[in-house]
Design a protein around this motif. Sequence first.
Motif, PDB file in Angstrom:
ATOM      1  N   UNK A  38      -8.220  11.274  11.013  1.00 38.87           N
ATOM      2  CA  UNK A  38      -7.722  12.452  10.325  1.00 38.87           C
ATOM      3  C   UNK A  38      -6.514  12.196   9.445  1.00 38.87           C
ATOM      4  N   UNK A  39      -6.023  10.957   9.387  1.00 38.25           N
ATOM      5  CA  UNK A  39      -4.832  10.679   8.592  1.00 38.25           C
ATOM      6  C   UNK A  39      -5.138  10.808   7.106  1.00 38.25           C
ATOM      7  N   UNK A  40      -4.191  11.291   6.337  1.00 39.80           N
ATOM      8  CA  UNK A  40      -4.369  11.378   4.888  1.00 39.80           C
ATOM      9  C   UNK A  40      -3.621  10.269   4.183  1.00 39.80           C
ATOM     10  N   UNK A  41      -2.673   9.651   4.835  1.00 35.75           N
ATOM     11  CA  UNK A  41      -1.997   8.479   4.284  1.00 35.75           C
ATOM     12  C   UNK A  41      -2.436   7.290   5.106  1.00 35.75           C
ATOM     13  N   UNK A  42      -3.281   6.464   4.507  1.00 32.94           N
ATOM     14  CA  UNK A  42      -3.926   5.398   5.254  1.00 32.94           C
ATOM     15  C   UNK A  42      -3.397   4.041   4.828  1.00 32.94           C
ATOM     16  N   UNK A  43      -3.380   3.088   5.740  1.00 39.31           N
ATOM     17  CA  UNK A  43      -2.820   1.776   5.408  1.00 39.31           C
ATOM     18  C   UNK A  43      -3.720   0.992   4.469  1.00 39.31           C
ATOM     19  N   UNK A  44      -3.102   0.326   3.529  1.00 41.59           N
ATOM     20  CA  UNK A  44      -3.800  -0.543   2.595  1.00 41.59           C
ATOM     21  C   UNK A  44      -3.148  -1.920   2.650  1.00 41.59           C
ATOM     22  N   UNK A  45      -3.766  -2.892   2.031  1.00 43.51           N
ATOM     23  CA  UNK A  45      -3.111  -4.210   1.951  1.00 43.51           C
ATOM     24  C   UNK A  45      -1.781  -4.087   1.199  1.00 43.51           C
ATOM     25  N   UNK A  46      -0.790  -4.854   1.617  1.00 44.78           N
ATOM     26  CA  UNK A  46       0.526  -4.850   0.965  1.00 44.78           C
ATOM     27  C   UNK A  46       0.456  -5.809  -0.219  1.00 44.78           C
ATOM     28  N   UNK A  47       0.744  -5.297  -1.421  1.00 45.93           N
ATOM     29  CA  UNK A  47       0.619  -6.136  -2.619  1.00 45.93           C
ATOM     30  C   UNK A  47       1.887  -6.067  -3.450  1.00 45.93           C
ATOM     31  N   UNK A  48       2.374  -7.240  -3.870  1.00 44.63           N
ATOM     32  CA  UNK A  48       3.554  -7.304  -4.726  1.00 44.63           C
ATOM     33  C   UNK A  48       3.207  -6.765  -6.113  1.00 44.63           C
ATOM     34  N   UNK A  49       4.061  -5.900  -6.668  1.00 46.63           N
ATOM     35  CA  UNK A  49       3.823  -5.315  -7.980  1.00 46.63           C
ATOM     36  C   UNK A  49       4.748  -5.901  -9.037  1.00 46.63           C
ATOM     37  N   UNK A  50       6.041  -5.838  -8.776  1.00 47.81           N
ATOM     38  CA  UNK A  50       7.033  -6.365  -9.717  1.00 47.81           C
ATOM     39  C   UNK A  50       8.359  -6.422  -8.991  1.00 47.81           C
ATOM     40  N   UNK A  51       9.446  -6.652  -9.713  1.00 45.97           N
ATOM     41  CA  UNK A  51      10.784  -6.570  -9.134  1.00 45.97           C
ATOM     42  C   UNK A  51      11.473  -5.322  -9.681  1.00 45.97           C
ATOM     43  N   UNK A  52      12.295  -4.699  -8.868  1.00 45.36           N
ATOM     44  CA  UNK A  52      12.982  -3.481  -9.302  1.00 45.36           C
ATOM     45  C   UNK A  52      13.829  -3.760 -10.547  1.00 45.36           C
ATOM     46  N   UNK A  53      14.485  -4.930 -10.557  1.00 47.68           N
ATOM     47  CA  UNK A  53      15.355  -5.269 -11.680  1.00 47.68           C
ATOM     48  C   UNK A  53      14.610  -5.526 -12.978  1.00 47.68           C
ATOM     49  N   UNK A  54      13.300  -5.694 -12.901  1.00 49.45           N
ATOM     50  CA  UNK A  54      12.511  -5.958 -14.110  1.00 49.45           C
ATOM     51  C   UNK A  54      12.099  -4.668 -14.809  1.00 49.45           C
TER      52      UNK A  54
END
Length: 171
Positions: A38-54
């Motif tokens: 019943x969860x609406x926020x489900x776990x997904x693979x953790x993936x790097x997107x970018x750096x905050x400073x970029x």
Amino acid sequence: MKNLSRRRFLKASGAAATAGAALIGSGLANAQERAAPGATTLPYPREAITRAGALEDNVPVPFNYPDAESFCQIIKTGHPVPGGIGPDGDIVAFSTQCTHNGCPLSYDKEARTFKCGCHFSIFDPEMAGQMVDGQSTENLPRILLEHDTADDSLYAVAVEGLIYGRQCNLL
Ligand code: FES
């Protein structure tokens, strides 16, 4: 003839079982197993997107998550916003497929909103992806992010809301 149909059925069943076994071997299967019923926020693979400073203020960066067919954008708003993370609490990310009929959204820097050219729905990334005008009735699915302060990396870790065209939030 009946036996042939039965044989075909069994062959097809075997292929489906093999495909299922391959899925179980993936990290995705692990994510599904961890999903609470019943969860609406489900776990997904953790993936790097970018750096905050970029990231630059008010300049969205496209990425795909949780798979290549799912188009998203990450944006640093320049001031704290609901759900924002990073050093200034101003980084958010959303699916950029319109929740009305799935058209691609474009970012309007002046209005600071995502707009759909198909039927003119407008979504506000500074208000958690809220639908503010148009034909759509759903907010944008939010890509949940984590910020690693050790190396300034931003990771996508989950999706909150249903990506257009999908029947559930598991792949
Ligand atoms: S597909 Fe975006 S408003 Fe219709």
